[in-house]
Write an enzyme that holds these catalytic residues in place. Structure first.
Site, PDB file in Angstrom:
ATOM      1  N   PHE A  50      16.010  15.234  -6.054  1.00  0.00           N
ATOM      2  CA  PHE A  50      16.667  13.974  -5.704  1.00  0.00           C
ATOM      3  C   PHE A  50      18.138  14.245  -5.429  1.00  0.00           C
ATOM      4  O   PHE A  50      18.766  15.022  -6.151  1.00  0.00           O
ATOM      5  CB  PHE A  50      16.607  12.974  -6.867  1.00  0.00           C
ATOM      6  CG  PHE A  50      15.256  12.388  -7.122  1.00  0.00           C
ATOM      7  CD1 PHE A  50      14.901  11.181  -6.535  1.00  0.00           C
ATOM      8  CD2 PHE A  50      14.357  13.009  -7.963  1.00  0.00           C
ATOM      9  CE1 PHE A  50      13.661  10.610  -6.780  1.00  0.00           C
ATOM     10  CE2 PHE A  50      13.121  12.451  -8.207  1.00  0.00           C
ATOM     11  CZ  PHE A  50      12.765  11.254  -7.618  1.00  0.00           C
ATOM     12  N   ASP A  51      18.682  13.603  -4.418  1.00  0.00           N
ATOM     13  CA  ASP A  51      20.127  13.545  -4.274  1.00  0.00           C
ATOM     14  C   ASP A  51      20.584  12.433  -5.208  1.00  0.00           C
ATOM     15  O   ASP A  51      19.785  11.581  -5.609  1.00  0.00           O
ATOM     16  CB  ASP A  51      20.494  13.237  -2.816  1.00  0.00           C
ATOM     17  CG  ASP A  51      21.972  13.421  -2.532  1.00  0.00           C
ATOM     18  OD1 ASP A  51      22.732  13.812  -3.450  1.00  0.00           O
ATOM     19  OD2 ASP A  51      22.379  13.161  -1.400  1.00  0.00           O
ATOM     20  N   LEU A  52      21.839  12.437  -5.572  1.00  0.00           N
ATOM     21  CA  LEU A  52      22.353  11.387  -6.449  1.00  0.00           C
ATOM     22  C   LEU A  52      22.842  10.192  -5.627  1.00  0.00           C
ATOM     23  O   LEU A  52      22.280   9.102  -5.700  1.00  0.00           O
ATOM     24  CB  LEU A  52      23.487  11.944  -7.327  1.00  0.00           C
ATOM     25  CG  LEU A  52      24.151  10.959  -8.280  1.00  0.00           C
ATOM     26  CD1 LEU A  52      23.144  10.381  -9.278  1.00  0.00           C
ATOM     27  CD2 LEU A  52      25.292  11.640  -9.019  1.00  0.00           C
TER      28      LEU A  52
END
Length: 185
Positions: A50-52
């Site tokens: 996941f990207d933040l």
């Protein structure tokens, strides 16, 4: 049968989450690609990255305010909110160089001024997208290994995840170093 019901519930959560994100989304293509990746990952892998920013949380307020802080220091006019939002994602040194022509020590100082605000206020001027905690919980219950990969400094990413009670869902968090030696995902 139970596995299929769990998968359907997970898919329902994903679709609901991305319906909500779509209402605020950067683009339909972004939502589609992330959803497709999650579905593909479910069947092929047990690890999901996941990207933040823009995936787990909406960082717009904190990032735009931090850019405003840095630009005011240099006496530069503040771009539109839409333009400021376009700076979300790329590494800071690249943005200051590309958008404002900053290089060398001036670029370093711009990053320092940005982080001056971000480290104390901007970090928490952030919101978790609705449905994210439930999605992460469901993925963990399905046995997935969850990882955050972000161009945000790792220590900031960890602080944000802890502040919003998301940190414990993740097996690993990878981000940039504060000295920008590592800044790409």
């Amino acid at each position: 049968m139970q596995h299929n019901l769990q998968l359907l519930e997970l898919l329902r959560l994903l679709l609901e989450l991305y319906r909500r994100i779509l209402e605020q989304a950067y683009s339909l293509l972004h939502v589609f690609v992330v959803l497709l990746f999650l579905l593909w990952s479910y069947f092929l892998f047990k690890t999901i990255l996941f990207d933040l920013d823009g995936t787990l949380t909406d960082p717009a307020e904190g990032i735009t305010n931090s850019f405003i802080h840095a630009l005011k220091f240099f006496g530069i006019g503040i771009p539109s909110y839409e333009k400021l939002c376009s700076f979300i994602g790329p590494p800071l040194p690249s943005t200051f160089e590309k958008e404002f022509g900053f290089t060398g020590e001036k670029n370093d100082l711009a990053v320092k001024k940005y982080r001056e605000h971000f480290a104390t206020k901007g970090l928490f001027e952030n919101t978790v997208y609705e449905g994210i905690p439930e999605l992460l919980q469901a993925l963990k219950e399905q046995g997935f290994e969850l990882i955050v990969a972000t161009s945000k400094p790792e220590q900031f990413a960890i602080e944000i995840l802890k502040h919003f009670h998301l940190y414990d869902y993740f097996d690993f968090v990878a981000g940039a170093t504060m000295d920008a030696i590592r800044y790409k995902k």
